[in-house]
Design a protein around this motif. Sequence first.
Motif, mmCIF file in Angstrom:
data_model
loop_
_atom_site.group_PDB
_atom_site.id
_atom_site.type_symbol
_atom_site.label_atom_id
_atom_site.label_comp_id
_atom_site.label_asym_id
_atom_site.label_seq_id
_atom_site.Cartn_x
_atom_site.Cartn_y
_atom_site.Cartn_z
ATOM 1 N N PHE A 47 0.840 -1.198 0.000
ATOM 2 C CA PHE A 47 0.000 0.000 0.000
ATOM 3 C C PHE A 47 0.875 1.248 0.000
ATOM 4 O O PHE A 47 1.885 1.315 0.699
ATOM 5 C CB PHE A 47 -0.881 -0.031 1.241
ATOM 6 N N VAL A 48 0.450 2.252 -0.779
ATOM 7 C CA VAL A 48 1.154 3.532 -0.804
ATOM 8 C C VAL A 48 0.254 4.646 -0.263
ATOM 9 O O VAL A 48 0.625 5.366 0.654
ATOM 10 C CB VAL A 48 1.613 3.893 -2.234
ATOM 11 N N ALA A 49 -0.930 4.778 -0.847
ATOM 12 C CA ALA A 49 -1.840 5.854 -0.443
ATOM 13 C C ALA A 49 -3.245 5.529 -0.920
ATOM 14 O O ALA A 49 -3.427 4.728 -1.842
ATOM 15 C CB ALA A 49 -1.384 7.189 -1.022
ATOM 16 N N ALA A 50 -4.233 6.163 -0.291
ATOM 17 C CA ALA A 50 -5.617 5.989 -0.713
ATOM 18 C C ALA A 50 -6.400 7.247 -0.388
ATOM 19 O O ALA A 50 -6.020 8.034 0.488
ATOM 20 C CB ALA A 50 -6.249 4.772 -0.051
ATOM 21 N N ILE A 51 -7.517 7.407 -1.106
ATOM 22 C CA ILE A 51 -8.351 8.590 -0.939
ATOM 23 C C ILE A 51 -9.812 8.195 -1.053
ATOM 24 O O ILE A 51 -10.184 7.371 -1.881
ATOM 25 C CB ILE A 51 -7.969 9.661 -1.994
ATOM 26 N N SER A 52 -10.634 8.773 -0.178
ATOM 27 C CA SER A 52 -12.059 8.473 -0.193
ATOM 28 C C SER A 52 -12.727 9.090 -1.417
ATOM 29 O O SER A 52 -12.134 9.916 -2.121
ATOM 30 C CB SER A 52 -12.705 9.018 1.077
ATOM 31 N N TRP A 53 -13.989 8.705 -1.641
ATOM 32 C CA TRP A 53 -14.649 9.161 -2.861
ATOM 33 C C TRP A 53 -14.844 10.675 -2.877
ATOM 34 O O TRP A 53 -14.829 11.293 -3.946
ATOM 35 C CB TRP A 53 -15.976 8.436 -3.058
ATOM 36 N N THR A 54 -14.960 11.298 -1.710
ATOM 37 C CA THR A 54 -15.111 12.753 -1.677
ATOM 38 C C THR A 54 -13.778 13.472 -1.765
ATOM 39 O O THR A 54 -13.725 14.672 -2.024
ATOM 40 C CB THR A 54 -15.778 13.196 -0.380
ATOM 41 N N GLY A 55 -12.706 12.734 -1.500
ATOM 42 C CA GLY A 55 -11.405 13.367 -1.390
ATOM 43 C C GLY A 55 -11.129 13.922 -0.015
ATOM 44 O O GLY A 55 -10.050 14.434 0.259
ATOM 45 N N GLY A 56 -12.081 13.772 0.885
ATOM 46 C CA GLY A 56 -11.938 14.357 2.204
ATOM 47 C C GLY A 56 -11.110 13.546 3.171
ATOM 48 O O GLY A 56 -10.726 14.042 4.229
ATOM 49 N N SER A 57 -10.850 12.308 2.825
ATOM 50 C CA SER A 57 -10.064 11.442 3.695
ATOM 51 C C SER A 57 -8.947 10.792 2.892
ATOM 52 O O SER A 57 -9.186 10.264 1.805
ATOM 53 C CB SER A 57 -10.954 10.362 4.309
ATOM 54 N N THR A 58 -7.744 10.860 3.429
ATOM 55 C CA THR A 58 -6.594 10.247 2.768
ATOM 56 C C THR A 58 -5.784 9.451 3.792
ATOM 57 O O THR A 58 -5.808 9.741 4.992
ATOM 58 C CB THR A 58 -5.671 11.294 2.119
ATOM 59 N N LYS A 65 4.856 9.198 3.824
ATOM 60 C CA LYS A 65 4.235 10.357 4.477
ATOM 61 C C LYS A 65 5.142 11.566 4.401
ATOM 62 O O LYS A 65 6.333 11.485 4.670
ATOM 63 C CB LYS A 65 3.925 10.039 5.937
ATOM 64 N N GLY A 66 4.558 12.702 4.041
ATOM 65 C CA GLY A 66 5.317 13.935 3.941
ATOM 66 C C GLY A 66 6.006 14.122 2.602
ATOM 67 O O GLY A 66 6.506 15.208 2.309
ATOM 68 N N ARG A 67 6.038 13.082 1.792
ATOM 69 C CA ARG A 67 6.683 13.174 0.468
ATOM 70 C C ARG A 67 5.686 13.002 -0.670
ATOM 71 O O ARG A 67 5.822 13.622 -1.716
ATOM 72 C CB ARG A 67 7.771 12.109 0.340
ATOM 73 N N GLN A 82 1.202 12.685 -6.409
ATOM 74 C CA GLN A 82 2.349 13.571 -6.512
ATOM 75 C C GLN A 82 3.456 13.025 -5.623
ATOM 76 O O GLN A 82 3.257 12.859 -4.414
ATOM 77 C CB GLN A 82 1.985 14.984 -6.069
ATOM 78 N N MET A 83 4.592 12.740 -6.214
ATOM 79 C CA MET A 83 5.699 12.139 -5.491
ATOM 80 C C MET A 83 6.888 13.092 -5.495
ATOM 81 O O MET A 83 7.425 13.398 -6.568
ATOM 82 C CB MET A 83 6.085 10.804 -6.142
ATOM 83 N N ASN A 84 7.264 13.555 -4.329
ATOM 84 C CA ASN A 84 8.397 14.468 -4.170
ATOM 85 C C ASN A 84 9.502 13.806 -3.361
ATOM 86 O O ASN A 84 9.269 12.791 -2.690
ATOM 87 C CB ASN A 84 7.942 15.747 -3.477
ATOM 88 N N SER A 85 10.686 14.383 -3.422
ATOM 89 C CA SER A 85 11.840 13.874 -2.660
ATOM 90 C C SER A 85 11.997 12.368 -2.861
ATOM 91 O O SER A 85 12.163 11.613 -1.905
ATOM 92 C CB SER A 85 11.671 14.191 -1.166
ATOM 93 N N LEU A 86 11.963 11.961 -4.094
ATOM 94 C CA LEU A 86 12.008 10.536 -4.398
ATOM 95 C C LEU A 86 13.344 9.918 -3.997
ATOM 96 O O LEU A 86 14.401 10.567 -4.081
ATOM 97 C CB LEU A 86 11.733 10.306 -5.878
ATOM 98 N N LYS A 87 13.259 8.662 -3.571
ATOM 99 C CA LYS A 87 14.421 7.905 -3.134
ATOM 100 C C LYS A 87 14.570 6.653 -3.995
ATOM 101 O O LYS A 87 13.570 6.176 -4.543
ATOM 102 C CB LYS A 87 14.247 7.480 -1.678
#
Length: 122
Positions: A47-58, A65-67, A82-87
């Motif tokens: 798992f990396v990330a997920a978002i609810s149908w409204t976008g209100g919960s992630t 986290k934070g990147r 959006q992926m920042n500070s990639l490793k």
Amino acid sequence: QVQLVESGGGLVQAGGSLRLSCAASGRTFTDYTMGWFRQAPGKEREFVAAISWTGGSTRYAESVKGRFTISRDNAKNTVYLQMNSLKPEDTAIYYCAARRGRIIYTDTYDYWGQGTQVTVSS
């Protein structure tokens, strides 16, 4: 049926950024929680990330986290990562997924895209 098509992967240097997109079609996009998963060579899908149908919960994996930031545009039937500070350890195939119901962290989502490769060089 929901069809998911990812795009935006590629090769980037460590510290760089990429934005993945996942375009959905076939059913009402707002019926679905959307998730991003990844699978590195020789490892299980995670798992990396997920978002609810409204976008209100992630939700995010601790390792990103934070990147990374997940978002969705319901008018365009698209979810983004959006992926920042990639490793280098972010190198993997990234998959978009959809499910009805709440956000979950396991990979028991109903629909999956074909994946897009992200490679981070050191």
